[in-house]
Design an enzyme around this catalytic site. Structure first.
Site, PDB file in Angstrom:
ATOM      1  N   ASP A  14    -112.480 -38.974  18.760  1.00 30.43           N
ATOM      2  CA  ASP A  14    -112.846 -37.565  18.616  1.00 30.43           C
ATOM      3  C   ASP A  14    -113.739 -37.347  17.396  1.00 30.43           C
ATOM      4  OD1 ASP A  14    -111.349 -36.969  20.818  1.00 30.43           O
ATOM      5  OD2 ASP A  14    -109.610 -36.251  19.703  1.00 30.43           O
TER       6      ASP A  14
ATOM      7  N   TYR B 291    -115.007 -30.069  24.019  1.00 31.44           N
ATOM      8  CA  TYR B 291    -113.722 -30.373  23.394  1.00 31.44           C
ATOM      9  C   TYR B 291    -113.014 -29.075  22.994  1.00 31.44           C
ATOM     10  CZ  TYR B 291    -110.440 -32.970  20.428  1.00 31.44           C
ATOM     11  OH  TYR B 291    -109.313 -33.522  19.867  1.00 31.44           O
TER      12      TYR B 291
END
Length: 370
Positions: A3, A211
């Site tokens: 991430d 995201y």
């Protein structure tokens, strides 16, 4: 390729250090992406960068502070409260302030004293169009005063318009979705915060949205907004809004919080309707419509305030008409209501059909929603 945030950097560096124990000269590069779409992934892997050890260290520092704070105070409070073993009292940097907020609200509710009050409402009519007006004092805290005034007013058959004021109001378009605002909006659709987050993460993994964990409320310059808008035209109900947005220069709303890790939550492509169940589609549609709303014009209303005199007592009536729905047209989750008053001008006489005396009670502050 973890991430694109502090925790992602830390997880990647942790794995990297294990690898380096075996191969200290391993070549490493960093891929940053916030959407699981072929285009973003290909762009990310064609523009590899260096690992950001400062970002990783900041996550590790925060984690250690959390652990020191939580472990030491959990142990201290548990021992002081004689609560060892499974009955320990957990203390944490995040959970304890949250608990305090909830406890303080509950204390407010327990301490709240219910207080009765009265309102006087006139039912009026002009040109066969009904409307309501409230006594200008609003809440009457003394029952005797309210009843005496109501006894005087209930025989009234007409009122006179003393003043009419009009002003236009502009309702600004909403800000791009960060996680908190997304969850607040999703729970308003009947989902729990947990359900909404799980669905958002599933949509992200399938490549339909960006995201979903972000504090950012500013679209970064690297985001191709025109391309994202064009992508939404594959769903017919979005087409007129997309065309309207693209017919002029793009000027999305901007929030105060701008961060470099993840952009605000936005759609990346429209999923086939058959791929999603009703709740999943509800969440995607919310995100897509919020994205569109951030590019649209403010909503415009005309608000009317009418001052009436009924047996020399002051009353007020308020109305609102929509001049231009603006962003509200694409975003039905925020409803703009109209209150239509008859055309009124100073000196007009209106009929009074009924005079109500309503007894109400003050209510304590509500418990926190999800």
């Amino acid at each position: 390729a973890t991430d694109a945030d502090r925790e992602g950097e830390s997880i990647g560096v942790e794995a990297l250090r294990i690898i380096q124990e075996t191969n200290p000269h391993v070549k490493v590069e960093r891929a940053y992406f916030s959407a699981m779409t072929p285009k973003e992934l290909q762009k990310s892997f064609s523009e590899l960068t260096k690992v950001d050890y400062h970002l990783s260290d900041s996550a590790d520092s925060r984690r250690e502070i959390d652990l020191v704070w939580g472990a030491v105070l959990t142990r201290f409070v548990s021992l002081m409260g004689n609560r060892a073993g499974k009955d320990f009292i957990s203390v944490g940097r995040v959970q304890t302030p949250v608990l305090a907020i909830i406890v303080n609200r509950e204390k407010e509710r327990l301490a709240f004293q219910v207080k009765p009050y009265w309102e006087i409402i006139a039912h009026a009519q002009k040109d066969k169009q009904n409307f309501e007006a409230s006594h200008k004092e609003g809440k009457f805290w003394e029952e005797a005063k309210a009843k005496t005034l109501h006894d005087k007013l209930k025989s009234a058959r007409e009122g006179v318009v003393k003043k009419v004021t009009k002003h236009q109001r502009s309702l600004a378009k909403p800000l791009p979705f960060n996680t908190t605002q997304f969850l607040r909006s999703a729970t308003g659709l009947g989902l729990t915060a947990g359900q909404a987050m799980n669905i958002a993460e599933s949509l992200y993994m399938q490549g339909f949205i960006s995201y979903p964990r972000t504090d950012n409320t500013v679209y970064p310059s690297s985001l191709n907004l025109t391309e994202l808008l064009e992508e939404l035209k594959s769903h017919a109900p979005y087409i007129p809004f997309v065309d309207g947005i693209l017919s002029r220069s793009l000027s999305p709303s901007r929030g105060a919080k701008e961060s470099k890790d993840h952009p605000p939550i936005h759609p990346t492509k429209v999923p086939p309707r058959s791929r999603l169940n009703d709740k999943e589609w509800k969440v995607f549609d919310l995100i897509a419509r919020r994205f569109l709303a951030t590019f649209m014009d403010p909503a415009q209303t005309e608000n009317v305030n009418v001052e009436l005199s009924i047996l020399h007592e002051p009353f007020t009536a308020t109305g609102q008409i929509i001049l231009s729905p603006g962003w509200k047209a694409v975003y039905p989750f925020s409803v703009l209501k109209e209150v239509i008053l008859p055309p009124l001008k100073e000196g007009d006489v209106v009929s009074i059909t009924k005079m109500d005396l309503l007894k109400k009670e003050t209510v304590p502050p509500a418990r926190y929603s999800q």
